[in-house]
Design an enzyme around this catalytic site. Structure first.
Site, PDB file in Angstrom:
ATOM      1  N   SER A   3      49.061  39.752  48.742  1.00  0.00           N
ATOM      2  CA  SER A   3      49.855  40.961  49.538  1.00  0.00           C
ATOM      3  C   SER A   3      48.661  42.052  49.300  1.00  0.00           C
ATOM      4  CB  SER A   3      51.231  41.283  48.983  1.00  0.00           C
ATOM      5  OG  SER A   3      50.933  41.557  47.353  1.00  0.00           O
ATOM      6  N   CYS A  38      45.496  41.831  49.169  1.00  0.00           N
ATOM      7  CA  CYS A  38      44.062  41.438  49.638  1.00  0.00           C
ATOM      8  C   CYS A  38      43.560  41.778  50.788  1.00  0.00           C
ATOM      9  CB  CYS A  38      44.235  39.702  49.730  1.00  0.00           C
ATOM     10  SG  CYS A  38      44.624  38.942  48.039  1.00  0.00           S
ATOM     11  N   ARG A  60      35.801  46.630  32.143  1.00  0.00           N
ATOM     12  CA  ARG A  60      35.885  45.173  32.570  1.00  0.00           C
ATOM     13  C   ARG A  60      34.536  44.764  33.330  1.00  0.00           C
ATOM     14  NH1 ARG A  60      40.573  44.066  36.165  1.00  0.00           N
ATOM     15  NH2 ARG A  60      39.082  42.363  36.589  1.00  0.00           N
TER      16      ARG A  60
HETATM   17  N1  LIG Z   1      42.297  35.313  45.196  1.00  0.00           N
HETATM   18  C1  LIG Z   1      41.441  36.282  45.942  1.00  0.00           C
HETATM   19  O1  LIG Z   1      41.532  36.400  47.086  1.00  0.00           O
HETATM   20  C2  LIG Z   1      40.882  37.515  45.651  1.00  0.00           C
HETATM   21  C3  LIG Z   1      41.096  37.963  44.084  1.00  0.00           C
HETATM   22  N2  LIG Z   1      40.537  39.018  43.484  1.00  0.00           N
HETATM   23  C4  LIG Z   1      40.851  39.242  42.129  1.00  0.00           C
HETATM   24  O2  LIG Z   1      39.986  40.383  41.695  1.00  0.00           O
HETATM   25  C5  LIG Z   1      39.630  40.069  40.499  1.00  0.00           C
HETATM   26  C6  LIG Z   1      38.028  40.409  40.570  1.00  0.00           C
HETATM   27  O3  LIG Z   1      37.808  39.320  41.249  1.00  0.00           O
HETATM   28  P1  LIG Z   1      36.133  39.344  42.016  1.00  0.00           P
HETATM   29  O4  LIG Z   1      35.637  40.572  42.506  1.00  0.00           O
HETATM   30  O5  LIG Z   1      35.845  38.048  42.899  1.00  0.00           O
HETATM   31  O6  LIG Z   1      35.336  38.880  40.495  1.00  0.00           O
HETATM   32  P2  LIG Z   1      34.122  38.319  40.223  1.00  0.00           P
HETATM   33  O7  LIG Z   1      34.091  36.765  40.503  1.00  0.00           O
HETATM   34  O8  LIG Z   1      32.984  38.901  41.305  1.00  0.00           O
HETATM   35  O9  LIG Z   1      33.845  38.727  38.892  1.00  0.00           O
HETATM   36  C7  LIG Z   1      34.345  39.713  38.391  1.00  0.00           C
HETATM   37  C8  LIG Z   1      33.138  40.251  37.256  1.00  0.00           C
HETATM   38  O10 LIG Z   1      32.664  39.397  36.400  1.00  0.00           O
HETATM   39  C9  LIG Z   1      31.247  39.191  36.688  1.00  0.00           C
HETATM   40  N3  LIG Z   1      30.793  37.715  36.290  1.00  0.00           N
HETATM   41  C10 LIG Z   1      31.261  36.773  37.049  1.00  0.00           C
HETATM   42  N4  LIG Z   1      31.018  35.412  36.593  1.00  0.00           N
HETATM   43  C11 LIG Z   1      30.104  36.120  35.235  1.00  0.00           C
HETATM   44  C12 LIG Z   1      29.648  35.221  34.369  1.00  0.00           C
HETATM   45  N5  LIG Z   1      29.709  33.738  34.331  1.00  0.00           N
HETATM   46  N6  LIG Z   1      29.064  35.922  33.421  1.00  0.00           N
HETATM   47  C13 LIG Z   1      29.325  37.047  33.500  1.00  0.00           C
HETATM   48  N7  LIG Z   1      29.617  38.145  34.141  1.00  0.00           N
HETATM   49  C14 LIG Z   1      30.245  37.329  35.176  1.00  0.00           C
HETATM   50  C15 LIG Z   1      31.078  39.699  38.130  1.00  0.00           C
HETATM   51  O11 LIG Z   1      29.569  40.010  38.175  1.00  0.00           O
HETATM   52  C16 LIG Z   1      31.887  40.790  38.018  1.00  0.00           C
HETATM   53  O12 LIG Z   1      31.441  41.816  37.572  1.00  0.00           O
HETATM   54  C17 LIG Z   1      39.976  38.743  40.137  1.00  0.00           C
HETATM   55  O13 LIG Z   1      41.147  39.130  39.191  1.00  0.00           O
HETATM   56  C18 LIG Z   1      40.408  38.112  41.107  1.00  0.00           C
HETATM   57  O14 LIG Z   1      41.365  37.133  41.293  1.00  0.00           O
HETATM   58  C19 LIG Z   1      39.576  39.623  44.184  1.00  0.00           C
HETATM   59  C20 LIG Z   1      39.596  39.591  45.610  1.00  0.00           C
HETATM   60  C21 LIG Z   1      40.057  38.402  46.419  1.00  0.00           C
HETATM   61  O1  LIG Z   2      41.773  40.027  48.320  1.00  0.00           O
HETATM   62  C1  LIG Z   2      42.253  40.099  47.118  1.00  0.00           C
HETATM   63  N1  LIG Z   2      41.868  41.603  46.760  1.00  0.00           N
HETATM   64  C2  LIG Z   2      42.305  41.912  45.394  1.00  0.00           C
HETATM   65  O2  LIG Z   2      41.965  43.112  45.023  1.00  0.00           O
HETATM   66  C3  LIG Z   2      43.195  41.151  44.689  1.00  0.00           C
HETATM   67  N2  LIG Z   2      43.634  41.200  43.447  1.00  0.00           N
HETATM   68  C4  LIG Z   2      44.350  39.986  43.219  1.00  0.00           C
HETATM   69  N3  LIG Z   2      44.396  39.160  44.264  1.00  0.00           N
HETATM   70  C5  LIG Z   2      45.003  38.018  44.447  1.00  0.00           C
HETATM   71  O3  LIG Z   2      46.147  38.401  45.005  1.00  0.00           O
HETATM   72  C6  LIG Z   2      47.093  37.261  44.260  1.00  0.00           C
HETATM   73  C7  LIG Z   2      48.554  37.792  44.145  1.00  0.00           C
HETATM   74  O4  LIG Z   2      49.080  37.830  45.673  1.00  0.00           O
HETATM   75  P1  LIG Z   2      50.642  38.410  45.879  1.00  0.00           P
HETATM   76  O5  LIG Z   2      50.800  39.809  45.584  1.00  0.00           O
HETATM   77  O6  LIG Z   2      50.696  37.936  47.159  1.00  0.00           O
HETATM   78  O7  LIG Z   2      51.441  37.380  45.269  1.00  0.00           O
HETATM   79  C8  LIG Z   2      46.547  37.295  42.802  1.00  0.00           C
HETATM   80  O8  LIG Z   2      46.862  36.491  42.050  1.00  0.00           O
HETATM   81  C9  LIG Z   2      44.820  37.261  43.418  1.00  0.00           C
HETATM   82  O9  LIG Z   2      44.598  35.842  43.535  1.00  0.00           O
HETATM   83  C10 LIG Z   2      43.398  39.743  44.986  1.00  0.00           C
HETATM   84  N4  LIG Z   2      43.032  39.492  46.303  1.00  0.00           N
END
Ligand SMILES: NC(=O)C1=CN([C@@H]2O[C@H](COP(=O)(O)OP(=O)(O)OC[C@H]3O[C@@H](n4cnc5c(N)ncnc54)[C@H](O)[C@@H]3O)[C@@H](O)[C@H]2O)C=CC1
Ligand SMILES: O=c1[nH]c(=O)c2[nH+]cn([C@@H]3O[C@H](COP(=O)(O)O)[C@@H](O)[C@H]3O)c2[nH]1
Length: 241
Positions: free
Chosen positions: A61, A63, A163
């Site tokens: 939601s 994202c 973080r």
């Molecule tokens: N499910 C989804 O579509 C999305 C989820 N998110 C959420 O946002 C948060 C951040 O996600 P991202 O931006 O993709 O994070 P990311 O995968 O880029 O990692 C977050 C941080 O950890 C560092 N990192 C990653 N692997 C590492 C390693 N092996 N060793 C040291 N540092 C490492 C990265 O450089 C970054 O600064 C998460 O909680 C994710 O679930 C964010 C965007 C989309």
């Molecule tokens: O594109 C994204 N940008 C973000 O900033 C972000 N933060 C969380 N998540 C992902 O969204 C999930 C929660 O989704 P709902 O609120 O729909 O339950 C979470 O469980 C994550 O997988 C993100 N995806």
């Protein structure tokens, strides 16, 4: 229990971390990995030794990953490919690696649909953000409605030096917003579970495994979507006896 939590889990880093934990700690530490949206991503993490794999990119939601990067996949499409891959992997190796459907649940019925697609469990953000138990502030909207704050982990708000420690954020992947306050977790979860159980019973199943087998998924038209909701003005008056 550990969970590697990234928008893009199909990465060498995750593979190495899972392998490292598996080698160093054996089965004494459970480790999940993700997120992925296709069979290749699932197999890559399963082969590394992940105990479960999270599915979903850009469907949450809060994202905006698909808008910002063009990366992601429809949740149903992703599950439809990964669930058979999970089953094939179990058949081949004897290792059943559960799949978590993460993000995009708007209505309670969507939980049943994700489970019907074959998910073993779900991850929910918006759903829980609405409750008293969410640590986010409760605020009033401009219309007087009660709201809770909820923001993406890829938003500027979530990003902080403790973080990430990698300097300025160049672009956001999540939004900072509000959800309608919905009261106590226990009250809401009770109703949600009752609905899921009812759906399962309607499909002739009493266990999740059975539900995976008995649920029938059916594509629907836009017209059906319209008919899914009420088409009259709701009567909010007290019932007159
Ligand atoms: N499910 C989804 O579509 C999305 C989820 N998110 C959420 O946002 C948060 C951040 O996600 P991202 O931006 O993709 O994070 P990311 O995968 O880029 O990692 C977050 C941080 O950890 C560092 N990192 C990653 N692997 C590492 C390693 N092996 N060793 C040291 N540092 C490492 C990265 O450089 C970054 O600064 C998460 O909680 C994710 O679930 C964010 C965007 C989309
Ligand atoms: O594109 C994204 N940008 C973000 O900033 C972000 N933060 C969380 N998540 C992902 O969204 C999930 C929660 O989704 P709902 O609120 O729909 O339950 C979470 O469980 C994550 O997988 C993100 N995806």
């Amino acid at each position: 229990m550990l969970c590697l939590d990234s928008s893009d889990g199909f990465s060498v880093w995750q593979h190495r971390v899972v392998e490292f934990v598996r080698e160093r700690y054996g089965d004494s530490v459970r480790i999940g990995a993700g997120n992925v949206v296709d069979a290749r991503g699932f197999n890559y993490l399963a082969e590394a030794g992940a105990d479960f794999v999270k599915v979903g990119i850009g469907g949450g939601s809060i994202c905006i990953t698909r808008d910002q990067k063009g990366i992601g996949r429809g949740q149903a499409t992703a599950l439809a490919e990964i669930v058979p891959a999970r089953d094939a992997y179990a058949e081949k190796t004897g290792m059943y690696v559960p799949v978590c459907s993460d993000g995009g649940i708007i209505h309670d019925s969507h939980m049943a649909i994700a489970l019907a697609f074959g998910a073993d469990f779900l991850m929910l953000g918006r759903y829980f953000a609405r409750f008293d138990e969410s640590p986010a502030p409760k605020v009033r909207g401009t219309g007087g409605q009660v709201l809770k704050e909820y923001w993406g982990e890829g938003s500027s708000r979530a990003r902080n030096a403790a973080r990430y420690g990698q300097g300025d954020m160049v672009f956001e992947e999540g939004v900072d917003g509000y959800v309608n306050y919905a009261g106590a977790l226990a009250d809401n979860v009770k109703v949600t579970l009752a609905k899921i159980r009812s759906t399962m019973i309607s499909c002739g199943s009493t266990t999740l495994r059975q539900f995976h087998e008995t649920a029938i998924l059916e594509p629907v038209s836009q017209q059906t979507f319209v008919q899914n909701s009420e088409e009259v003005d709701r009567n909010d008056r007290p019932t007159v006896v």
